[in-house]
Design a protein around this motif. Structure first.
Motif, PDB file in Angstrom:
ATOM      1  N   PRO A  70       0.835  -1.221   0.000  1.00 51.25           N
ATOM      2  CA  PRO A  70       0.000   0.000   0.000  1.00 51.25           C
ATOM      3  C   PRO A  70       0.863   1.261   0.000  1.00 51.25           C
ATOM      4  O   PRO A  70       0.761   2.115   0.881  1.00 51.25           O
ATOM      5  CB  PRO A  70      -0.802  -0.141   1.301  1.00 51.25           C
ATOM      6  CG  PRO A  70       0.115  -0.901   2.209  1.00 51.25           C
ATOM      7  CD  PRO A  70       0.872  -1.872   1.319  1.00 51.25           C
ATOM      8  N   ILE A  71       1.711   1.380  -1.025  1.00 52.30           N
ATOM      9  CA  ILE A  71       2.731   2.430  -1.027  1.00 52.30           C
ATOM     10  C   ILE A  71       2.128   3.829  -1.123  1.00 52.30           C
ATOM     11  O   ILE A  71       2.664   4.796  -0.579  1.00 52.30           O
ATOM     12  CB  ILE A  71       3.747   2.179  -2.170  1.00 52.30           C
ATOM     13  CG1 ILE A  71       5.103   2.828  -1.847  1.00 52.30           C
ATOM     14  CG2 ILE A  71       3.204   2.642  -3.508  1.00 52.30           C
ATOM     15  CD1 ILE A  71       5.850   2.153  -0.753  1.00 52.30           C
ATOM     16  N   ASP A  72       0.975   3.958  -1.813  1.00 55.64           N
ATOM     17  CA  ASP A  72       0.363   5.279  -1.959  1.00 55.64           C
ATOM     18  C   ASP A  72      -0.270   5.761  -0.660  1.00 55.64           C
ATOM     19  O   ASP A  72      -0.608   6.944  -0.532  1.00 55.64           O
ATOM     20  CB  ASP A  72      -0.698   5.256  -3.067  1.00 55.64           C
ATOM     21  CG  ASP A  72      -0.076   5.172  -4.456  1.00 55.64           C
ATOM     22  OD1 ASP A  72       1.159   5.223  -4.539  1.00 55.64           O
ATOM     23  OD2 ASP A  72      -0.824   5.057  -5.439  1.00 55.64           O
ATOM     24  N   VAL A  73      -0.449   4.852   0.286  1.00 48.47           N
ATOM     25  CA  VAL A  73      -0.910   5.237   1.623  1.00 48.47           C
ATOM     26  C   VAL A  73       0.278   5.484   2.539  1.00 48.47           C
ATOM     27  O   VAL A  73       0.276   6.412   3.350  1.00 48.47           O
ATOM     28  CB  VAL A  73      -1.816   4.142   2.225  1.00 48.47           C
ATOM     29  CG1 VAL A  73      -2.209   4.492   3.662  1.00 48.47           C
ATOM     30  CG2 VAL A  73      -3.063   3.958   1.368  1.00 48.47           C
ATOM     31  N   TRP A 102       5.969  11.746  -8.846  1.00 41.57           N
ATOM     32  CA  TRP A 102       4.815  11.136  -8.176  1.00 41.57           C
ATOM     33  C   TRP A 102       5.077  10.922  -6.680  1.00 41.57           C
ATOM     34  O   TRP A 102       4.268  11.298  -5.823  1.00 41.57           O
ATOM     35  CB  TRP A 102       4.469   9.816  -8.843  1.00 41.57           C
ATOM     36  CG  TRP A 102       3.278   9.140  -8.226  1.00 41.57           C
ATOM     37  CD1 TRP A 102       3.272   8.003  -7.484  1.00 41.57           C
ATOM     38  CD2 TRP A 102       1.914   9.577  -8.287  1.00 41.57           C
ATOM     39  NE1 TRP A 102       1.996   7.699  -7.094  1.00 41.57           N
ATOM     40  CE2 TRP A 102       1.146   8.649  -7.569  1.00 41.57           C
ATOM     41  CE3 TRP A 102       1.280  10.671  -8.887  1.00 41.57           C
ATOM     42  CZ2 TRP A 102      -0.236   8.774  -7.426  1.00 41.57           C
ATOM     43  CZ3 TRP A 102      -0.095  10.796  -8.746  1.00 41.57           C
ATOM     44  CH2 TRP A 102      -0.835   9.866  -8.018  1.00 41.57           C
ATOM     45  N   ASN A 103       6.212  10.328  -6.361  1.00 45.22           N
ATOM     46  CA  ASN A 103       6.529  10.100  -4.946  1.00 45.22           C
ATOM     47  C   ASN A 103       6.727  11.417  -4.210  1.00 45.22           C
ATOM     48  O   ASN A 103       6.370  11.542  -3.033  1.00 45.22           O
ATOM     49  CB  ASN A 103       7.780   9.226  -4.813  1.00 45.22           C
ATOM     50  CG  ASN A 103       7.562   7.814  -5.315  1.00 45.22           C
ATOM     51  OD1 ASN A 103       6.434   7.333  -5.353  1.00 45.22           O
ATOM     52  ND2 ASN A 103       8.627   7.150  -5.720  1.00 45.22           N
ATOM     53  N   GLY A 104       7.296  12.401  -4.921  1.00 41.57           N
ATOM     54  CA  GLY A 104       7.450  13.718  -4.310  1.00 41.57           C
ATOM     55  C   GLY A 104       6.109  14.349  -3.988  1.00 41.57           C
ATOM     56  O   GLY A 104       5.951  15.001  -2.947  1.00 41.57           O
ATOM     57  N   MET A 105       5.125  14.146  -4.871  1.00 38.11           N
ATOM     58  CA  MET A 105       3.787  14.671  -4.616  1.00 38.11           C
ATOM     59  C   MET A 105       3.150  13.990  -3.401  1.00 38.11           C
ATOM     60  O   MET A 105       2.542  14.652  -2.554  1.00 38.11           O
ATOM     61  CB  MET A 105       2.908  14.496  -5.857  1.00 38.11           C
ATOM     62  CG  MET A 105       3.310  15.377  -7.025  1.00 38.11           C
ATOM     63  SD  MET A 105       2.421  14.998  -8.563  1.00 38.11           S
ATOM     64  CE  MET A 105       0.764  15.503  -8.118  1.00 38.11           C
ATOM     65  N   LEU A 106       3.291  12.683  -3.311  1.00 40.85           N
ATOM     66  CA  LEU A 106       2.715  11.948  -2.186  1.00 40.85           C
ATOM     67  C   LEU A 106       3.393  12.321  -0.872  1.00 40.85           C
ATOM     68  O   LEU A 106       2.725  12.627   0.132  1.00 40.85           O
ATOM     69  CB  LEU A 106       2.836  10.444  -2.424  1.00 40.85           C
ATOM     70  CG  LEU A 106       1.950   9.844  -3.518  1.00 40.85           C
ATOM     71  CD1 LEU A 106       2.338   8.397  -3.775  1.00 40.85           C
ATOM     72  CD2 LEU A 106       0.480   9.927  -3.129  1.00 40.85           C
ATOM     73  N   LEU A 107       4.709  12.302  -0.861  1.00 44.49           N
ATOM     74  CA  LEU A 107       5.458  12.630   0.349  1.00 44.49           C
ATOM     75  C   LEU A 107       5.290  14.094   0.721  1.00 44.49           C
ATOM     76  O   LEU A 107       5.063  14.434   1.895  1.00 44.49           O
ATOM     77  CB  LEU A 107       6.946  12.314   0.147  1.00 44.49           C
ATOM     78  CG  LEU A 107       7.309  10.825   0.125  1.00 44.49           C
ATOM     79  CD1 LEU A 107       8.658  10.610  -0.537  1.00 44.49           C
ATOM     80  CD2 LEU A 107       7.330  10.262   1.542  1.00 44.49           C
ATOM     81  N   GLY A 108       5.387  14.976  -0.285  1.00 46.98           N
ATOM     82  CA  GLY A 108       5.259  16.402  -0.020  1.00 46.98           C
ATOM     83  C   GLY A 108       3.877  16.788   0.475  1.00 46.98           C
ATOM     84  O   GLY A 108       3.733  17.643   1.352  1.00 46.98           O
ATOM     85  N   MET A 142      -5.112  12.698  -4.258  1.00 44.53           N
ATOM     86  CA  MET A 142      -4.273  12.194  -5.337  1.00 44.53           C
ATOM     87  C   MET A 142      -5.030  11.239  -6.251  1.00 44.53           C
ATOM     88  O   MET A 142      -4.578  10.963  -7.372  1.00 44.53           O
ATOM     89  CB  MET A 142      -3.045  11.485  -4.760  1.00 44.53           C
ATOM     90  CG  MET A 142      -2.132  12.394  -3.942  1.00 44.53           C
ATOM     91  SD  MET A 142      -1.512  13.809  -4.874  1.00 44.53           S
ATOM     92  CE  MET A 142      -0.322  13.002  -5.932  1.00 44.53           C
ATOM     93  N   GLY A 143      -6.173  10.744  -5.781  1.00 37.33           N
ATOM     94  CA  GLY A 143      -6.962   9.867  -6.632  1.00 37.33           C
ATOM     95  C   GLY A 143      -7.471  10.562  -7.887  1.00 37.33           C
ATOM     96  O   GLY A 143      -7.758   9.918  -8.902  1.00 37.33           O
TER      97      GLY A 143
END
Length: 226
Positions: A47-50, A164-170, A186-187
């Motif tokens: 569940p990486i996006d969480v 993408w990961n920067g958007m999730l983490l940021g 983000m969905g």
């Protein structure tokens, strides 16, 4: 630190999510890289996006530097994607597809969609595919099957993953205790991205064809006048 935050924010700590939290709690940036490697190798099973927004929240609390977290997450994706790329290159289309459809959670239509996406968009598929949940876990396989130039594959994968990961983490970092809202927000991003591509790609191709036509006309006129 992360286990405590997961408990206080209501994030489930059992199963894969709980194990992932423990890994990051113990290994920090290396743990983030390990998880994104596994997520890529296991075709999006984690569940990486969480987890990434939660990691972003912990970074806002001083648990880890947000820049380190972003770089480590992207590095893990690149390594895991290289494993997939190699698998596609070694097995070829038919054997790779036969293997993928036997794996739990992977539907034949998802494999076909990733292949069609790559066939249609090629380099753009690797870059933007990192931001599309359905395509992202599988896009490296057709890239390997088609033997896409490895340096280009690595660069595009790294850029797409950083974005993408920067958007999730940021987003988790900025939202703080409301980090869990990132998943809902983000969905909508993949739909916005697809809409932008649907509009932008035809415009780009039209302008490129127009420039080529103008250049060809100029050459003909030059040769005629000469």
């Amino acid at each position: 630190m992360m286990l405590y935050l997961a408990q206080t924010t209501g994030e489930p700590t059992g199963g894969l999510a709980g194990w992932a939290i423990d890994v990051i709690d113990a290994l920090g940036g290396l743990g983030i890289a390990l998880l994104t490697v596994l997520d890529s190798v296991l075709f999006g099973a984690l569940p990486i996006d969480v987890l990434l927004p939660l990691i972003g929240y912990t970074a806002s609390q001083g648990a880890i530097n947000i820049g380190v977290a972003i770089v480590c997450a992207a590095a893990g994706v690149v390594v895991g994607s290289l494993v997939q790329y190699t698998l596609g290159a070694r097995l070829g289309r038919d054997r790779a597809r036969a293997l993928l459809v036997k794996l739990p959670g992977i539907k034949p239509e998802s494999v076909d969609r990733a292949e069609a996406w790559f066939a249609r968009h090629s380099t753009k598929a690797v870059l933007f595919g990192r931001m599309l949940p359905v395509v992202r876990p599988l896009i490296s396989i057709p890239a390997g099957v088609e033997r896409m130039a490895l340096p280009k594959f690595v660069v595009l994968t790294a850029i797409g993953s950083l974005i993408w990961n920067g958007m999730l983490l940021g987003s988790g970092y900025l939202l703080g205790e409301n980090w869990h809202q990132v998943v809902d927000i983000m969905g909508y991003v993949p739909y916005a991205l697809l809409g932008a591509l649907a509009v932008g790609v035809p415009l780009f191709l039209r302008r490129r064809n127009r420039r080529r036509k103008n250049a060809a006309t100029a050459i003909v006129e030059t040769n005629t006048s000469g």
